[in-house]
Design a protein around this motif. Structure first.
Motif, PDB file in Angstrom:
ATOM      1  N   LYS A 193     197.884 -34.592  78.494  1.00  0.00           N
ATOM      2  CA  LYS A 193     197.534 -34.203  77.122  1.00  0.00           C
ATOM      3  C   LYS A 193     197.582 -32.698  76.951  1.00  0.00           C
ATOM      4  O   LYS A 193     198.092 -32.188  75.956  1.00  0.00           O
ATOM      5  CB  LYS A 193     196.078 -34.604  76.844  1.00  0.00           C
ATOM      6  CG  LYS A 193     195.852 -35.990  76.393  1.00  0.00           C
ATOM      7  CD  LYS A 193     194.383 -36.032  75.979  1.00  0.00           C
ATOM      8  CE  LYS A 193     193.914 -37.417  75.715  1.00  0.00           C
ATOM      9  NZ  LYS A 193     192.467 -37.409  75.402  1.00  0.00           N
ATOM     10  N   ARG A 238     192.092 -42.539  88.552  1.00  0.00           N
ATOM     11  CA  ARG A 238     192.695 -43.509  87.642  1.00  0.00           C
ATOM     12  C   ARG A 238     194.043 -43.979  88.155  1.00  0.00           C
ATOM     13  O   ARG A 238     194.760 -43.228  88.791  1.00  0.00           O
ATOM     14  CB  ARG A 238     192.881 -42.892  86.258  1.00  0.00           C
ATOM     15  CG  ARG A 238     191.566 -42.644  85.541  1.00  0.00           C
ATOM     16  CD  ARG A 238     191.814 -41.910  84.260  1.00  0.00           C
ATOM     17  NE  ARG A 238     190.578 -41.670  83.521  1.00  0.00           N
ATOM     18  CZ  ARG A 238     190.494 -40.921  82.436  1.00  0.00           C
ATOM     19  NH1 ARG A 238     191.579 -40.346  81.957  1.00  0.00           N
ATOM     20  NH2 ARG A 238     189.355 -40.754  81.828  1.00  0.00           N
ATOM     21  N   THR A 258     190.092 -30.891  76.884  1.00  0.00           N
ATOM     22  CA  THR A 258     190.558 -32.095  77.581  1.00  0.00           C
ATOM     23  C   THR A 258     190.611 -31.827  79.076  1.00  0.00           C
ATOM     24  O   THR A 258     190.823 -30.686  79.493  1.00  0.00           O
ATOM     25  CB  THR A 258     191.953 -32.534  77.088  1.00  0.00           C
ATOM     26  OG1 THR A 258     192.355 -33.701  77.813  1.00  0.00           O
ATOM     27  CG2 THR A 258     193.010 -31.462  77.296  1.00  0.00           C
ATOM     28  N   LYS A 271     209.766 -37.221  72.169  1.00  0.00           N
ATOM     29  CA  LYS A 271     208.446 -37.834  72.020  1.00  0.00           C
ATOM     30  C   LYS A 271     207.649 -37.067  70.969  1.00  0.00           C
ATOM     31  O   LYS A 271     206.981 -37.661  70.123  1.00  0.00           O
ATOM     32  CB  LYS A 271     207.699 -37.863  73.369  1.00  0.00           C
ATOM     33  CG  LYS A 271     206.320 -38.504  73.245  1.00  0.00           C
ATOM     34  CD  LYS A 271     205.525 -38.559  74.535  1.00  0.00           C
ATOM     35  CE  LYS A 271     204.095 -39.034  74.257  1.00  0.00           C
ATOM     36  NZ  LYS A 271     203.205 -38.974  75.423  1.00  0.00           N
ATOM     37  N   TRP A 315     197.299 -45.685  86.568  1.00  0.00           N
ATOM     38  CA  TRP A 315     197.920 -46.111  85.307  1.00  0.00           C
ATOM     39  C   TRP A 315     198.758 -47.361  85.478  1.00  0.00           C
ATOM     40  O   TRP A 315     198.843 -48.184  84.558  1.00  0.00           O
ATOM     41  CB  TRP A 315     198.756 -44.959  84.715  1.00  0.00           C
ATOM     42  CG  TRP A 315     197.863 -43.818  84.416  1.00  0.00           C
ATOM     43  CD1 TRP A 315     197.816 -42.614  85.056  1.00  0.00           C
ATOM     44  CD2 TRP A 315     196.806 -43.811  83.468  1.00  0.00           C
ATOM     45  NE1 TRP A 315     196.797 -41.859  84.548  1.00  0.00           N
ATOM     46  CE2 TRP A 315     196.162 -42.562  83.570  1.00  0.00           C
ATOM     47  CE3 TRP A 315     196.331 -44.738  82.531  1.00  0.00           C
ATOM     48  CZ2 TRP A 315     195.076 -42.217  82.777  1.00  0.00           C
ATOM     49  CZ3 TRP A 315     195.259 -44.391  81.742  1.00  0.00           C
ATOM     50  CH2 TRP A 315     194.647 -43.144  81.864  1.00  0.00           C
ATOM     51  N   ALA A 346     191.474 -45.310  78.586  1.00  0.00           N
ATOM     52  CA  ALA A 346     191.348 -44.580  79.850  1.00  0.00           C
ATOM     53  C   ALA A 346     190.462 -45.352  80.832  1.00  0.00           C
ATOM     54  O   ALA A 346     190.747 -45.404  82.032  1.00  0.00           O
ATOM     55  CB  ALA A 346     190.785 -43.181  79.605  1.00  0.00           C
ATOM     56  N   ASP A 352     191.103 -34.180  71.771  1.00  0.00           N
ATOM     57  CA  ASP A 352     192.029 -35.288  71.455  1.00  0.00           C
ATOM     58  C   ASP A 352     191.420 -36.559  72.027  1.00  0.00           C
ATOM     59  O   ASP A 352     191.143 -36.620  73.222  1.00  0.00           O
ATOM     60  CB  ASP A 352     193.376 -34.966  72.119  1.00  0.00           C
ATOM     61  CG  ASP A 352     194.363 -36.126  72.183  1.00  0.00           C
ATOM     62  OD1 ASP A 352     193.959 -37.265  72.512  1.00  0.00           O
ATOM     63  OD2 ASP A 352     195.557 -35.877  71.948  1.00  0.00           O
TER      64      ASP A 352
HETATM   65  P1  ITT Z   1     190.066 -36.308  77.895  1.00  0.00           P
HETATM   66  O1  ITT Z   1     188.987 -37.193  77.349  1.00  0.00           O
HETATM   67  O2  ITT Z   1     189.577 -35.344  78.927  1.00  0.00           O
HETATM   68  O3  ITT Z   1     190.859 -35.639  76.817  1.00  0.00           O
HETATM   69  P2  ITT Z   1     191.195 -38.828  78.761  1.00  0.00           P
HETATM   70  O4  ITT Z   1     192.428 -39.185  79.507  1.00  0.00           O
HETATM   71  O5  ITT Z   1     189.895 -39.371  79.247  1.00  0.00           O
HETATM   72  O6  ITT Z   1     191.134 -37.229  78.676  1.00  0.00           O
HETATM   73  P3  ITT Z   1     190.946 -40.402  76.340  1.00  0.00           P
HETATM   74  O7  ITT Z   1     189.554 -40.764  76.613  1.00  0.00           O
HETATM   75  O8  ITT Z   1     191.303 -40.010  74.926  1.00  0.00           O
HETATM   76  O9  ITT Z   1     191.410 -39.186  77.240  1.00  0.00           O
HETATM   77  O10 ITT Z   1     191.891 -41.574  76.817  1.00  0.00           O
HETATM   78  C1  ITT Z   1     193.107 -41.776  76.223  1.00  0.00           C
HETATM   79  C2  ITT Z   1     194.037 -42.518  77.164  1.00  0.00           C
HETATM   80  O11 ITT Z   1     195.052 -43.130  76.356  1.00  0.00           O
HETATM   81  C3  ITT Z   1     194.745 -41.561  78.089  1.00  0.00           C
HETATM   82  O12 ITT Z   1     194.077 -41.386  79.306  1.00  0.00           O
HETATM   83  C4  ITT Z   1     196.113 -42.220  78.250  1.00  0.00           C
HETATM   84  O13 ITT Z   1     196.143 -43.137  79.274  1.00  0.00           O
HETATM   85  C5  ITT Z   1     196.305 -42.984  76.948  1.00  0.00           C
HETATM   86  N1  ITT Z   1     197.174 -42.183  76.105  1.00  0.00           N
HETATM   87  C6  ITT Z   1     196.819 -41.370  75.090  1.00  0.00           C
HETATM   88  N2  ITT Z   1     197.884 -40.734  74.583  1.00  0.00           N
HETATM   89  C7  ITT Z   1     198.936 -41.137  75.307  1.00  0.00           C
HETATM   90  C8  ITT Z   1     200.308 -40.832  75.296  1.00  0.00           C
HETATM   91  O14 ITT Z   1     200.826 -39.945  74.466  1.00  0.00           O
HETATM   92  N3  ITT Z   1     201.080 -41.448  76.177  1.00  0.00           N
HETATM   93  C9  ITT Z   1     200.584 -42.326  77.061  1.00  0.00           C
HETATM   94  N4  ITT Z   1     199.315 -42.658  77.160  1.00  0.00           N
HETATM   95  C10 ITT Z   1     198.478 -42.073  76.285  1.00  0.00           C
END
Ligand code: ITT
Length: 202
Positions: free
Chosen positions: A12, A99, A7, A182, A101, A85, A67
């Motif tokens: 994460k 990004r 990741t 959490k 949020w 994302a 993840d």
């Molecule tokens: P990687 O692909 O490098 O792992 P990413 O942020 O791009 O990182 P994703 O494509 O899986 O990851 O996007 C998932 C998004 O969902 C993440 O960026 C968060 O904004 C949101 N998200 C996931 N789990 C979360 C959590 O526990 N709490 C808050 N937001 C979450």
């Protein structure tokens, strides 16, 4: 043994490292190995988690854990879902990298409010963990946490959409809960419980 955490999201990474702590693994982040971020071209969490885990396992020659996660809003037909994302990408709004949020949470809230005052605020977080080995073997585990969307955002802990997510049975948002709390109820913890039972017999 060594495990690559595939990741590039710091929030994460912190949560995954914490959840893996009891297992004495030598966790290495994809960022520290300089691994590239493969394009997430899948249309499901499972596809995207596998893309990331397999790319990292192939590039590093080590087992890799990825993840893929996101927030789905019932009244928005499950959006943003796998595009969670992407909805925060500044370039779509301001032409800059990175990004935002707060902007992403506002976009979700705006779309929900446009549906009228009585709209359902039901939503859920999904998390798919994919574990891949350099020989091509792989497994996936799915987790989910149900809740409601709140507005305005509250709390400073966690990451991403945590300030607008109130898990079922609680009044605080994920961003107002201690990390331990959490981890007791999150989508990531739910997927991890399945991974642990299967991989570590815990
Ligand atoms: P990687 O692909 O490098 O792992 P990413 O942020 O791009 O990182 P994703 O494509 O899986 O990851 O996007 C998932 C998004 O969902 C993440 O960026 C968060 O904004 C949101 N998200 C996931 N789990 C979360 C959590 O526990 N709490 C808050 N937001 C979450």
């Amino acid at each position: 043994g060594k495990l690559v955490i595939a990741t590039h999201n710091a929030g994460k990474l912190k949560e995954i490292a914490k959840l893996l702590e009891p297992y004495g693994l030598d966790c290495i982040s994809a960022g520290s190995l300089g691994l590239p971020e493969p394009p997430e071209t899948g249309t499901t969490f499972v596809e995207n988690a596998l893309i990331k885990a397999r790319a990292a396992a192939e590039a590093s020659g080590l087992p890799a854990l990825a993840d893929d996660s996101g927030l789905s809003v019932a009244a928005l037909d499950g959006r943003p879902g796998v595009y969670t994302a992407d909805w925060a990408e500044r370039q779509f709004f301001e032409g800059e990298p990175g990004r935002d949020w707060y902007m992403a949470m506002g976009k979700v809230e705006g779309m929900l409010q446009a549906k009228g005052p009585d709209v359902s605020r039901e939503c859920w977080f999904s998390c798919v963990l994919a574990l891949a080995w350099p020989d091509g073997e792989h497994v996936v585990y799915e987790g989910r946490a149900d809740g409601t969307l709140t507005w305005p955002p509250r709390g400073t802990m966690g990451f991403g959409y945590d300030p607008v997510f109130v898990p079922v049975g609680r009044e605080q948002t994920f961003a107002e809960l201690d990390p331990e709390e959490k981890h007791a109820i999150s989508h990531r913890a739910d997927a991890f419980a399945k991974l642990k039972a299967d991989q570590f017999g815990a």
